[in-house]
Scaffold this active site. Structure first.
Site, PDB file in Angstrom:
ATOM      1  CE1 TYR A  89      -3.875  -2.195   1.863  1.00 37.56           C
ATOM      2  CE2 TYR A  89      -1.889  -3.410   2.472  1.00 37.56           C
ATOM      3  CZ  TYR A  89      -3.266  -3.337   2.351  1.00 37.56           C
ATOM      4  OH  TYR A  89      -4.028  -4.424   2.727  1.00 37.56           O
ATOM      5  CD  GLU A 162     -12.110  -2.036   3.099  1.00 33.83           C
ATOM      6  OE1 GLU A 162     -12.334  -1.089   3.878  1.00 33.83           O
ATOM      7  OE2 GLU A 162     -11.834  -3.178   3.487  1.00 33.83           O
ATOM      8  CD  GLU A 271      -7.120  -5.204   3.946  1.00 32.27           C
ATOM      9  OE1 GLU A 271      -7.989  -5.231   4.855  1.00 32.27           O
ATOM     10  OE2 GLU A 271      -6.625  -4.143   3.511  1.00 32.27           O
TER      11      GLU A 271
END
Length: 475
Positions: A89, A162, A271
């Site tokens: 990330y 998300e 995840e």
């Protein structure tokens, strides 16, 4: 001097000069496939963001893949763990990542790269997506593509993470996520020498999860629709504790398997690893990589380093030292039970089906977008796509000259680990679990058990393949 002895003495030099690399991977139907062997790649991974969001400090020229010494340390522990993929990330497109990318490449670990960051202007604003979809934002994303497109171990890019996290955010955001995917894939087609998959990482919001997947899986303009996701990642923490099973309602794995069984793109856990019960035992690994879930493409455990959210496999000290947690020991034990032959036994051609055509009939929840009119690129973006971003930092594989870890590493009982090092793979292969136990005492892969005999066989195969270099074999 005997030829074998001379050959072994040359190994350090050979590893420091040859650009050994994993094989690039592509999407074929429901699966990721090795472009050389045509075998399936099942993701055995860990989410990697040392320092959490705080590890991304562009003002200091620092991000998770900017320090070679740190990457070498973590690559040794991740290789020993048995992972073949990390998700990274929050990266800076203006930094050079050659050394870190090359280290992970050398040990057979792919990278899935997020193109966004938590800073303003560097991700879609889920509250007002139109306001954040502009040339500056897309230029930043294209810079990440330029930075990582040259590494063969760049497995894929996440266009967003998300952005849809409840029913309210499912109304306006989906078309903009598809727009970003389209723009990225058009840029890759114009400036990369291979098609690198682009997809979305979704929150596990069950009322709209199936709609989420169906929206991004379908094709508006036929099979080659650029706005369509190449894969679908799911951030799922539904399996909690050692009492959960494949069938129990709290895990929901049976429902997920049924939902995604006929997917026309790869689906995997981007995840996973609920921490409601500690330490985590990770018995969901046996379900995820077992016969009942071969329709999915594996997953990435959240996460490598211990941060404030308490999901870490290891603890990183201020001095750079690392202490393994019990979670690390438990995960390595679960990985070592995986039937690797089963994971590679599926036929990629069997799942290469045409995608469904996008239609409002696919969407069941009234709050989820049924709008398949994808926004046009903002003004000036077509020029960026055609001509490229100005002054990009383009990554390339470089020789890995150091193999030994310099930082102190301690096992979960507090004992110091000595002589920890990476073990470069010489046969262009990806890393696999090697039968390690939970207490390392030396170089990664040095404690292979009987179950890990595949690693030893692979080392022999690596020596055989190095004969093609015609250096060792001629001595």
């Amino acid at each position: 001097m005997p030829s074998l002895t001379r050959s072994l003495l040359l190994l350090p030099t050979l590893f420091s000069t040859l650009s050994l690399a994993v094989r690039p991977v592509e999407v074929r139907g429901q699966e990721f496939v090795d472009t050389v062997t045509n075998k399936r790649l099942m993701i055995l991974g860990v989410d990697y963001q040392p320092g959490g969001q705080g590890g991304y400090k562009p003002q200091e020229g620092r991000d998770p893949l900017s320090d070679a010494s740190t990457c070498l340390r973590d690559a040794a522990l991740l290789q020993r763990l048995g992972v073949n993929t990390i998700r990274v990330y929050n990266l800076d497109p203006t930094l050079n990542h050659d050394e870190c990318a090359s280290i992970f490449n050398a040990v057979g670990i792919y990278m899935i790269i997020d193109v966004n960051s938590p800073f303003g202007g560097e991700s879609l604003n889920r509250a007002k997506p139109a306001s954040s979809y502009h040339k500056g934002y897309l230029g930043r994303i294209f810079g990440i593509v330029e930075n990582f497109k040259g590494y063969p171990n760049t497995l894929a890019f996440f266009a967003a993470n998300e952005v849809i996290n409840d029913v309210g955010s499912a109304k306006e955001n989906p078309p903009y996520i598809r727009a970003v995917q389209r723009d990225m894939k058009n840029y890759i087609a114009k400036h990369a020498d291979r098609a690198i998959p682009v997809g979305y990482s979704a929150a596990d919001v069950r009322p709209i999860l199936e709609d989420n997947w169906k929206y991004f899986e379908c094709a508006i303009d036929g099979k080659d629709d650029k706005s369509r996701s190449d894969f679908f990642g799911l951030n799922s923490y539904s399996w909690c504790g050692g009492d959960a099973t494949f069938q129990t309602a709290d895990s929901g794995y049976d429902v997920l398997t049924e939902t995604f069984g006929n997917s026309t793109i790869p689906v995997f856990f981007s995840e996973y690893g609920c921490n409601e019960v500690k330490p985590r035992v990770f018995n969901e690994v046996q379900a995820l990589y077992g016969k009942q879930m071969t329709a999915l493409s594996g997953g990435l455990v959240y996460e490598y380093s211990q941060e404030t959210s308490d999901f870490g496999l290891v603890e990183i000290g201020d001095d750079g030292s690392v202490k393994l947690r019990t979670d690390y020991d438990n995960l390595i034990g679960q990985y070592n039970k995986i039937d690797l032959a089963l994971l590679q036994s599926t036929d990629p051609s069997a799942t290469n089906r045409n995608p469904p055509k996008c239609s409002s009939d696919l969407i069941s929840d009234s709050g989820f977008s049924k709008d398949f009119k994808i926004p046009n690129p903002p003004e000036g973006v077509d020029d960026l796509i055609n001509n490229g971003v100005p002054n990009p930092v383009r990554g390339k594989i470089v020789p890995v000259k150091e193999t030994k870890v310099s930082q102190k590493v301690y096992d979960s009982k507090g004992n110091e680990v000595t002589n920890l090092a990476i073990r470069p793979l010489a046969n262009d292969d990806s890393n696999v679990p090697g039968g390690e136990n939970g207490t390392p005492t030396g170089a990664a892969g040095a404690q292979a058990s009987k179950k890990g005999s595949a690693s030893a066989a692979r080392t022999v195969q690596a020596m055989d393949q190095m004969c093609f270099v015609k250096l060792l074999c001629s001595l």
